[in-house]
Design an enzyme around this catalytic site. Sequence first.
Site, PDB file in Angstrom:
ATOM      1  N   TYR A   7      51.684  41.110  37.300  1.00  0.00           N
ATOM      2  CA  TYR A   7      50.894  41.018  38.531  1.00  0.00           C
ATOM      3  C   TYR A   7      50.356  39.609  38.736  1.00  0.00           C
ATOM      4  O   TYR A   7      49.765  39.008  37.832  1.00  0.00           O
ATOM      5  CB  TYR A   7      49.722  42.003  38.493  1.00  0.00           C
ATOM      6  CG  TYR A   7      48.807  41.858  39.700  1.00  0.00           C
ATOM      7  CD1 TYR A   7      49.220  42.315  40.939  1.00  0.00           C
ATOM      8  CD2 TYR A   7      47.571  41.226  39.592  1.00  0.00           C
ATOM      9  CE1 TYR A   7      48.417  42.168  42.055  1.00  0.00           C
ATOM     10  CE2 TYR A   7      46.751  41.070  40.703  1.00  0.00           C
ATOM     11  CZ  TYR A   7      47.175  41.545  41.934  1.00  0.00           C
ATOM     12  OH  TYR A   7      46.382  41.377  43.036  1.00  0.00           O
TER      13      TYR A   7
ATOM     14  N   ASN B 279      39.999  34.834  41.166  1.00  0.00           N
ATOM     15  CA  ASN B 279      39.776  36.230  40.821  1.00  0.00           C
ATOM     16  C   ASN B 279      38.682  36.323  39.759  1.00  0.00           C
ATOM     17  O   ASN B 279      38.918  36.070  38.592  1.00  0.00           O
ATOM     18  CB  ASN B 279      41.086  36.836  40.301  1.00  0.00           C
ATOM     19  CG  ASN B 279      41.054  38.343  40.277  1.00  0.00           C
ATOM     20  OD1 ASN B 279      40.479  38.933  39.383  1.00  0.00           O
ATOM     21  ND2 ASN B 279      41.697  38.951  41.260  1.00  0.00           N
TER      22      ASN B 279
ATOM     23  N   PHE C 111      37.023  42.026  37.134  1.00  0.00           N
ATOM     24  CA  PHE C 111      36.536  41.311  38.318  1.00  0.00           C
ATOM     25  C   PHE C 111      35.526  42.116  39.121  1.00  0.00           C
ATOM     26  O   PHE C 111      34.897  41.612  40.045  1.00  0.00           O
ATOM     27  CB  PHE C 111      37.711  40.964  39.236  1.00  0.00           C
ATOM     28  CG  PHE C 111      38.578  42.155  39.546  1.00  0.00           C
ATOM     29  CD1 PHE C 111      38.134  43.175  40.378  1.00  0.00           C
ATOM     30  CD2 PHE C 111      39.828  42.270  38.983  1.00  0.00           C
ATOM     31  CE1 PHE C 111      38.919  44.286  40.644  1.00  0.00           C
ATOM     32  CE2 PHE C 111      40.630  43.383  39.246  1.00  0.00           C
ATOM     33  CZ  PHE C 111      40.165  44.393  40.085  1.00  0.00           C
TER      34      PHE C 111
ATOM     35  N   GLU D  63      42.607  48.440  47.073  1.00  0.00           N
ATOM     36  CA  GLU D  63      41.287  48.081  46.549  1.00  0.00           C
ATOM     37  C   GLU D  63      40.273  48.999  47.247  1.00  0.00           C
ATOM     38  O   GLU D  63      39.604  48.619  48.211  1.00  0.00           O
ATOM     39  CB  GLU D  63      41.021  46.600  46.795  1.00  0.00           C
ATOM     40  CG  GLU D  63      42.054  45.735  46.068  1.00  0.00           C
ATOM     41  CD  GLU D  63      41.993  44.248  46.419  1.00  0.00           C
ATOM     42  OE1 GLU D  63      41.063  43.851  47.144  1.00  0.00           O
ATOM     43  OE2 GLU D  63      42.877  43.509  45.963  1.00  0.00           O
TER      44      GLU D  63
END
Length: 528
Positions: free
Chosen positions: A55, A201, A345, A431
């Site tokens: 990713y 991030n 995160f 998300e």
Amino acid sequence: MPDEVTVDGETLGIADVVAVAREDAPVSIDDDAREAVRTSRERVESLLDTDEAVYGVNTGFGDLVTERISRDDLDDLQVNLVRSHAAGVGRELTREEVRAMMVARCNTLVKGYSGVREVVVDHLTTLLNEGVHPVVPSRGSLGASGDLAPLAHMALVLIGEGEADVPDGEGSERVPGDEALDAAGLDPIELAPKEGLALINGTQLTCGVGALVVHDAARAVRMADLAGALTTEVTMGSTASSDAAISAVRPHDGQAASARNVKRVTADSDVVESHRNCDRVQDAYSIRCLPQVHGAVRDAVAHCREAVATELNSATDNPLIYPRDQVNDYATGTDEVAVLSGGNFHGAPLAHRLDYLTGAVADLAAICERRVDRMLNPHVQEDYLPPFLAADSGVRSGYMLAQYAAAALVDEARTRGRPSVDNVPVSGNQEDHVSMSAQSLFEAETAVENALTVVAIELLCASEAAEYVDDDLAHGVGTGAAYEAVREVVDPLTDDRPPSPDVDRVAALVASGLLEARVTAALEHTLE
């Protein structure tokens, strides 16, 4: 020049962030941390030689995670990521907020789990040391996947895009990113695979600026202890409520610390001694319950400080790169390198505590405002104090409107939202739960700023009320030093004048730490 701050990914403290952000302390990178950066980069490079989907390295982002990216497009992927995520809006971050974010980001990158090259962290430290600051709009972060938009604006300058403020004589000049890099003696970075994602991030806006907020909140509590002690004196209140025996049977750490502060700053006070045996049985809650209320706020600050201190030295981007022997067999990667995709995160650990801090600090401002009213209100104040501290009341209004200002600030702090309980899914619902930690940060920042000003208003009014105390009675060691410091910047009222400049001068004394330094010097002991 303050001492150099060395970032090593493990020991960056809140005081270090304050030194870099506000005092321009120089920043360097620990040698062992450099080795960790190099090793982490080697792991990323080894992944590029495989067909493994990683990713953010050879896939798209967010809802585009299923899109595989060809080897020829990997560098463009990182540049496009930074450009497309620089979607910030609203007021710009201040110089100190940008510096706090930058040093926090540098520290997490040198932990050795992000896979960037040394040139990336070297550019960040050089910009800090040369006083070159990216222009960063403050709004746009959802606190997951971290503070994407603000960090992207920071990263734009590293690739020679965006804008930055560079030193220009006594001030600064705003220039394009490539000119800003040139002013710092740097060339634009050509981002390698993983580096754009690693730069944006994470939670470094929230925890970097959060370090400044908890630092200021702790000062607000200490100065509220001092202000409350001076108010206790000038309203002929008792410090018996701060006796250690009371805290001993309800042993909250914060309560005991605030009680000790009150006793410490009122030591040797003739004012307190003068009415030890007066007819008043008990003081109003805003005086009598000072240790309990201030102490509860103090404990809330400590709880938030703990989260910020942990976050400053955490790896918060995604994915994280490990040696294979550190993780289980389910991680993707190779026989030597493991890649874990997770959610470090997500700003929830910070957001919830910042919301808690906002409410606690609003209550601190509220109890300070109530003590201001007790000094000004002719229906509750002592007979020797004129209404609103105006010697010729009626013709004059004294500090009547100073209490209005305090009330307005308290109301604003009380009505700040609780962003961490909200959620707006983004990125095609990939998300689907975000933290809103940046919004929680700004709410807390406003509440702390308001509380510091309300504390200043209490100190201003208490110093004016002190003018009506018998001249033969000395204040305590600490309260006397506070009174003298206030009088150096604000004269006693002899006629009505705009209170605003008086409040601003005392607020500057409080927020800068100068007042605390004066009191500490007089006590030969720091406040807790």
